[in-house]
Design a protein around this motif. Structure first.
Motif, PDB file in Angstrom:
ATOM      1  N   LEU A  66     -37.203  -4.383 -12.616  1.00  0.00           N
ATOM      2  CA  LEU A  66     -36.099  -4.802 -11.760  1.00  0.00           C
ATOM      3  C   LEU A  66     -35.843  -6.291 -11.915  1.00  0.00           C
ATOM      4  O   LEU A  66     -36.787  -7.101 -11.993  1.00  0.00           O
ATOM      5  CB  LEU A  66     -36.405  -4.481 -10.299  1.00  0.00           C
ATOM      6  N   GLY A  67     -34.561  -6.661 -11.957  1.00  0.00           N
ATOM      7  CA  GLY A  67     -34.193  -8.059 -12.061  1.00  0.00           C
ATOM      8  C   GLY A  67     -34.828  -8.719 -13.270  1.00  0.00           C
ATOM      9  O   GLY A  67     -34.906  -8.133 -14.354  1.00  0.00           O
ATOM     10  N   ARG A  68     -35.296  -9.951 -13.074  1.00  0.00           N
ATOM     11  CA  ARG A  68     -35.994 -10.673 -14.142  1.00  0.00           C
ATOM     12  C   ARG A  68     -37.507 -10.554 -14.007  1.00  0.00           C
ATOM     13  O   ARG A  68     -38.256 -11.280 -14.652  1.00  0.00           O
ATOM     14  CB  ARG A  68     -35.580 -12.147 -14.132  1.00  0.00           C
ATOM     15  N   GLY A  69     -37.942  -9.647 -13.139  1.00  0.00           N
ATOM     16  CA  GLY A  69     -39.362  -9.477 -12.906  1.00  0.00           C
ATOM     17  C   GLY A  69     -40.051  -8.718 -14.025  1.00  0.00           C
ATOM     18  O   GLY A  69     -39.414  -8.271 -14.992  1.00  0.00           O
ATOM     19  N   PRO A  70     -41.359  -8.543 -13.909  1.00  0.00           N
ATOM     20  CA  PRO A  70     -42.115  -7.835 -14.941  1.00  0.00           C
ATOM     21  C   PRO A  70     -41.810  -6.349 -14.940  1.00  0.00           C
ATOM     22  O   PRO A  70     -41.236  -5.804 -13.987  1.00  0.00           O
ATOM     23  CB  PRO A  70     -43.573  -8.092 -14.537  1.00  0.00           C
ATOM     24  N   ALA A  71     -42.207  -5.700 -16.017  1.00  0.00           N
ATOM     25  CA  ALA A  71     -42.041  -4.245 -16.096  1.00  0.00           C
ATOM     26  C   ALA A  71     -42.863  -3.574 -15.013  1.00  0.00           C
ATOM     27  O   ALA A  71     -43.929  -4.065 -14.605  1.00  0.00           O
ATOM     28  CB  ALA A  71     -42.483  -3.754 -17.462  1.00  0.00           C
ATOM     29  N   ILE A  72     -42.369  -2.449 -14.532  1.00  0.00           N
ATOM     30  CA  ILE A  72     -43.084  -1.689 -13.507  1.00  0.00           C
ATOM     31  C   ILE A  72     -44.188  -0.880 -14.188  1.00  0.00           C
ATOM     32  O   ILE A  72     -43.909  -0.083 -15.086  1.00  0.00           O
ATOM     33  CB  ILE A  72     -42.121  -0.760 -12.760  1.00  0.00           C
ATOM     34  N   PRO A  73     -45.437  -1.072 -13.807  1.00  0.00           N
ATOM     35  CA  PRO A  73     -46.534  -0.338 -14.467  1.00  0.00           C
ATOM     36  C   PRO A  73     -46.352   1.173 -14.361  1.00  0.00           C
ATOM     37  O   PRO A  73     -45.976   1.697 -13.314  1.00  0.00           O
ATOM     38  CB  PRO A  73     -47.775  -0.803 -13.696  1.00  0.00           C
ATOM     39  N   TRP A  74     -46.604   1.859 -15.459  1.00  0.00           N
ATOM     40  CA  TRP A  74     -46.585   3.325 -15.584  1.00  0.00           C
ATOM     41  C   TRP A  74     -45.195   3.894 -15.356  1.00  0.00           C
ATOM     42  O   TRP A  74     -44.639   4.548 -16.229  1.00  0.00           O
ATOM     43  CB  TRP A  74     -47.588   3.975 -14.632  1.00  0.00           C
ATOM     44  N   PHE A  75     -44.572   3.623 -14.196  1.00  0.00           N
ATOM     45  CA  PHE A  75     -43.249   4.157 -13.908  1.00  0.00           C
ATOM     46  C   PHE A  75     -42.175   3.583 -14.837  1.00  0.00           C
ATOM     47  O   PHE A  75     -41.105   4.173 -14.988  1.00  0.00           O
ATOM     48  CB  PHE A  75     -42.860   3.875 -12.447  1.00  0.00           C
ATOM     49  N   GLY A  76     -42.463   2.431 -15.455  1.00  0.00           N
ATOM     50  CA  GLY A  76     -41.482   1.806 -16.337  1.00  0.00           C
ATOM     51  C   GLY A  76     -41.501   2.324 -17.752  1.00  0.00           C
ATOM     52  O   GLY A  76     -40.741   1.836 -18.597  1.00  0.00           O
ATOM     53  N   ASP A  77     -42.355   3.305 -18.032  1.00  0.00           N
ATOM     54  CA  ASP A  77     -42.444   3.895 -19.369  1.00  0.00           C
ATOM     55  C   ASP A  77     -42.320   5.405 -19.242  1.00  0.00           C
ATOM     56  O   ASP A  77     -43.144   6.038 -18.561  1.00  0.00           O
ATOM     57  CB  ASP A  77     -43.784   3.541 -20.026  1.00  0.00           C
ATOM     58  N   PHE A  78     -41.310   5.976 -19.884  1.00  0.00           N
ATOM     59  CA  PHE A  78     -41.107   7.419 -19.792  1.00  0.00           C
ATOM     60  C   PHE A  78     -40.180   7.901 -20.894  1.00  0.00           C
ATOM     61  O   PHE A  78     -39.538   7.104 -21.597  1.00  0.00           O
ATOM     62  CB  PHE A  78     -40.544   7.805 -18.412  1.00  0.00           C
ATOM     63  N   LEU A  79     -40.142   9.211 -21.062  1.00  0.00           N
ATOM     64  CA  LEU A  79     -39.214   9.834 -21.996  1.00  0.00           C
ATOM     65  C   LEU A  79     -37.896  10.125 -21.289  1.00  0.00           C
ATOM     66  O   LEU A  79     -37.869  10.350 -20.077  1.00  0.00           O
ATOM     67  CB  LEU A  79     -39.801  11.130 -22.547  1.00  0.00           C
ATOM     68  N   GLU A  80     -36.818  10.126 -22.056  1.00  0.00           N
ATOM     69  CA  GLU A  80     -35.505  10.426 -21.486  1.00  0.00           C
ATOM     70  C   GLU A  80     -34.646  11.137 -22.530  1.00  0.00           C
ATOM     71  O   GLU A  80     -34.751  10.855 -23.722  1.00  0.00           O
ATOM     72  CB  GLU A  80     -34.805   9.151 -21.025  1.00  0.00           C
ATOM     73  N   THR A  81     -33.821  12.050 -22.073  1.00  0.00           N
ATOM     74  CA  THR A  81     -32.764  12.647 -22.892  1.00  0.00           C
ATOM     75  C   THR A  81     -31.514  12.696 -22.031  1.00  0.00           C
ATOM     76  O   THR A  81     -31.541  13.262 -20.937  1.00  0.00           O
ATOM     77  CB  THR A  81     -33.116  14.069 -23.360  1.00  0.00           C
ATOM     78  N   ASN A  82     -30.441  12.053 -22.501  1.00  0.00           N
ATOM     79  CA  ASN A  82     -29.231  12.076 -21.694  1.00  0.00           C
ATOM     80  C   ASN A  82     -28.066  12.736 -22.430  1.00  0.00           C
ATOM     81  O   ASN A  82     -28.016  12.768 -23.657  1.00  0.00           O
ATOM     82  CB  ASN A  82     -28.856  10.678 -21.175  1.00  0.00           C
ATOM     83  N   VAL A  83     -27.167  13.291 -21.634  1.00  0.00           N
ATOM     84  CA  VAL A  83     -25.883  13.820 -22.108  1.00  0.00           C
ATOM     85  C   VAL A  83     -24.822  12.873 -21.573  1.00  0.00           C
ATOM     86  O   VAL A  83     -24.753  12.633 -20.359  1.00  0.00           O
ATOM     87  CB  VAL A  83     -25.623  15.247 -21.581  1.00  0.00           C
TER      88      VAL A  83
END
Length: 245
Positions: A66-83
């Motif tokens: 969020l913002g200019r802050g650090p990456a969110i641990p664990w929740f900030g890394d995930f797989l995604e597929t979008n339409v």
């Protein structure tokens, strides 16, 4: 075509930042009239040579924060597929319209839906890499249609030194249009120019595009398949879209 491959600089604060990696673009050409009813108020299908496009795009989200802050641990890394679809508003701002976004993080899906009505869904997902071959798999858990699946297997090809108009049209989209709180918003984003490669589609079995309101699209051959090098992107403050009437 007025879309540029070079992103403008963001003005004002950032609301989030993230890295997109192992990303594949698969696109089909469709008649703009077919997707027009799916567009948020105040936007219309963006068109290239009389056609617009439906994108099916799997990738890995890394270091989201969020913002200019650090990456969110664990929740900030995930797989995604979008339409996604391609939009433009009356102020000439180009963007994408997400019809669905699969993720393997339930908290991400719930948070995105509650905070900005982004249509994330929760799914069981995997990515297997073997040399230049990427194999993406997803099966939706929530909401319906539960069990909707997608498997995309693609071989990464040569670097595209000079992207053609279609490659630029579907990849250089520095914003998104979305509907929230009864209004349409445009959310700008910026990142370095994509490093694009050709892609060979080895396997496709997909329910997601049909579940997003576009049955039959994936039965035809895609107009474009590309694999992208990672990019880091930042998002700016949402802006209201003027709506007619």
């Amino acid at each position: 075509m007025t879309v540029t491959p070079f992103a403008p600089q963001l003005t004002g604060p950032w609301i989030m930042s993230q890295t997109w990696a192992d990303l594949t673009f698969v696109h089909w050409a469709v008649d703009p009239e077919r997707v027009a009813p799916l567009m948020p108020a105040g936007t219309r299908p963006d068109v290239l040579d009389g056609a617009t496009y439906v994108g099916l795009i799997p990738f890995v989200m890394r270091r989201a924060g969020l913002g200019r802050g650090p990456a969110i641990p664990w929740f900030g890394d995930f797989l995604e597929t979008n339409v996604r679809l391609y939009s433009v508003d009356d102020d000439g701002r180009h963007g994408v319209v997400f019809r669905s976004l699969e993720t393997n993080r339930l908290a991400v899906a719930l948070g995105a839906r509650l905070s900005f009505a982004t249509p994330y869904t929760w799914a069981r997902m995997s990515l297997h890499r073997e040399g230049d071959v990427l194999d993406y798999r997803t099966r939706r858990r929530w909401p319906s249609p539960r069990g909707a699946v997608s498997r995309i297997t693609v071989r990464r090809g040569r670097v595209i030194a000079e992207p053609d108009d279609l490659s630029v049209f579907v990849s250089a989209r520095f914003g998104l249009h979305t509907r929230h709180l009864g209004r349409t918003w445009w959310v700008p984003n910026t990142h370095a120019p994509w490093g694009l490669r050709g892609g060979e589609l080895l396997h496709l079995d997909d329910d997601l595009v049909a579940a997003a309101g576009l049955p039959g699209v994936t039965a035809g051959a895609p107009a474009s398949v590309m694999v992208a090098d990672p990019v880091h992107t930042t998002f700016g403050v949402p802006r209201l879209v003027r709506e007619r009437g």
